[in-house]
Design an enzyme around this catalytic site. Structure first.
Site, PDB file in Angstrom:
ATOM      1  CB  SER A   1     -20.748   9.730 -29.380  1.00 46.52           C
ATOM      2  OG  SER A   1     -20.960   8.328 -28.402  1.00 46.52           O
TER       3      SER A   1
ATOM      4  CG  ASP B   1     -14.999   5.197 -25.773  1.00 50.05           C
ATOM      5  OD1 ASP B   1     -15.612   5.436 -24.808  1.00 50.05           O
ATOM      6  OD2 ASP B   1     -15.489   5.453 -26.683  1.00 50.05           O
TER       7      ASP B   1
ATOM      8  CG  HIS C   1     -16.459   8.180 -25.674  1.00 54.94           C
ATOM      9  ND1 HIS C   1     -17.022   8.032 -26.560  1.00 54.94           N
ATOM     10  CD2 HIS C   1     -17.681   9.057 -26.036  1.00 54.94           C
ATOM     11  CE1 HIS C   1     -18.450   7.969 -27.587  1.00 54.94           C
ATOM     12  NE2 HIS C   1     -18.930   8.850 -26.664  1.00 54.94           N
TER      13      HIS C   1
END
Lengths: 278, 278
Positions: free
Chosen positions: B147, B223, B256
């Site tokens: 991320s 996600d 995620h």
């Protein structure tokens, strides 16, 4: 049963669920990993009982069981370690008693008897819930755990040898009746008569005639609780006397943490998978 | 450098360390896994940069990198995501800015410029500390992250192609200059002129001529940040235009979380090990 969360992992699903437990008279939370093989039919169930201070989340976060459980087709169920909530009796400053420290017993003493019934919870209520809500083959169950949860796994297996095909433990408390961090809890949950503690003590259950075919136990030599709290040689003596096959592996320089558990997780999953096959 | 903790894991040692950072003008904590091969000589170093809200601990607890890193002989270094402490400017209610959200930039704006120098920290000060204190072969370094840390890994690699032999990312923020959760941070750290943000934006670095041989990127289709915050197709377009080899793998139904990361951790470790060999 309520779904708290689900998340795809290693081709399976790691879920967290909650329900109103009748046995513990409070809401309880648990984790279940369902492997990808479950889409083709029921899969074997492996119960993991956690140690002091833990919830369902510690092994879910740090146990590293999903990769190989997904490969071997094992469902892994991770209960909490005690009843929870503001209405549940507790000693907030004592990590060895109360919430987070249920010791997998059915308490008989007030004010604990109402909620602290973790033995019945993990052997009756939660299995019924798992059976009803997950693709679990309840004819193929194994059980393992860590520390207080290793004690839980050994005692639950010794008391239910027909139900479990396999049992192992990481650094288990093998004789809680005589260890400083567990004896006071047994006394408060079960009363002052030490005869009442024997039903929740792996070595004394064996002395009293309970049997299980074989155990795998890993124990780190750098574990700070080894000599006072864990003492696996007491289990070794009891198993030898009783003719129970014990594979006790002393692991050089490993401590009591999930770094130790996750290192040997694969070995334990394979141990169970072999005994749960077919 | 102070040792916070060490614990044997998978034959190696998982440690946590702290030091007084000159670059960030505060104490910083980081994690290092040293694989067993290090007893025979220096080993390759793999840098893992974490995402928003994380410290060094998230990937250490949930990343599941130790088993295979121990097998492949990789050191894994996990820095924190920002400067820390009461004296460090912060927006306590904003998880996308301030502590836990350093975005791997060197801030130029007050009051952030004094501490928020995570680019220099992860590319200069911490590498020097690692080189001096651990059995690290600094001629063989790879970098990856998740991320915000995927953004960090891509930009650090693109700006230092001679230093890193490999780069990969889990669900990276590929164009922080235009994503809602990162653009305000770049503005506050670097000022209102968007030209100053380009040096910290993977797709714009590529547009501006920076190059790296190849990237591996995994991205879950479930996600929740995919369409607004992550948008890997922007990296795909930039790489295609620039002739950079990108292996972008869309992973069905993954989210995620670290359940996604840990599922594909082995693939990333093998990717790096192949490129760091010999």
């Amino acid at each position: 049963m309520k779904t708290v969360s689900t998340s795809k992992s290693h081709g399976g699903v790691q879920g967290v669920y909650s329900h109103a437990s009748e046995v513990c008279a409070c809401d309880m939370t648990f984790a279940v990993f369902v492997p990808p093989q479950a889409k083709d039919g029921p899969v074997p169930v492996l119960w993991y009982l956690s140690g002091l201070t833990c919830t369902h989340a510690n092994v879910m976060d740090k146990g590293e069981y999903r990769r190989l459980a997904a490969e071997l087709g094992l469902m892994v169920v991770c209960p909490d370690t005690s009843p929870r909530g503001d209405g549940v009796a507790d000693e907030k400053d004592n990590w060895q008693f109360g919430q987070g420290a249920g010791f997998y017993v059915d308490a008989t003493q007030e004010p604990y008897a109402k909620n602290y019934r973790m033995y019945s919870y993990v052997t009756e209520e939660l299995p019924a819930l798992i059976s009803a809500n997950f693709p679990a083959d309840m004819s193929r169950q194994g059980i393992f755990g860590h520390s207080m949860g290793g004690h839980g796994a050994l005692t639950v297996a010794l008391k239910n040898p027909g139900r479990f095909k396999s049992c192992s433990a990481f650094a288990p408390i093998v004789q809680p009746s005589t260890a400083g961090w567990s004896k006071p809890a047994l006394e408060k949950y079960l009363g002052p008569d030490s005869a009442d503690w024997r039903a929740y003590d792996a070595t004394l259950l064996i002395d009293d005639g309970n049997r299980f075919p074989e155990f795998l136990v890993d124990q780190g030599t750098a574990d700070g609780f080894l000599n006072e709290g864990l003492r696996p040689w007491l289990l070794e003596e009891a198993c030898e006397k009783a003719g129970i096959a014990l594979s006790l592996r002393m692991q050089d320089d490993y401590d009591h943490s999930y770094n130790f558990i996750s290192t040997f997780m694969d070995d334990h999953l394979r141990w169970h998978a072999q005994r749960l096959a077919g």
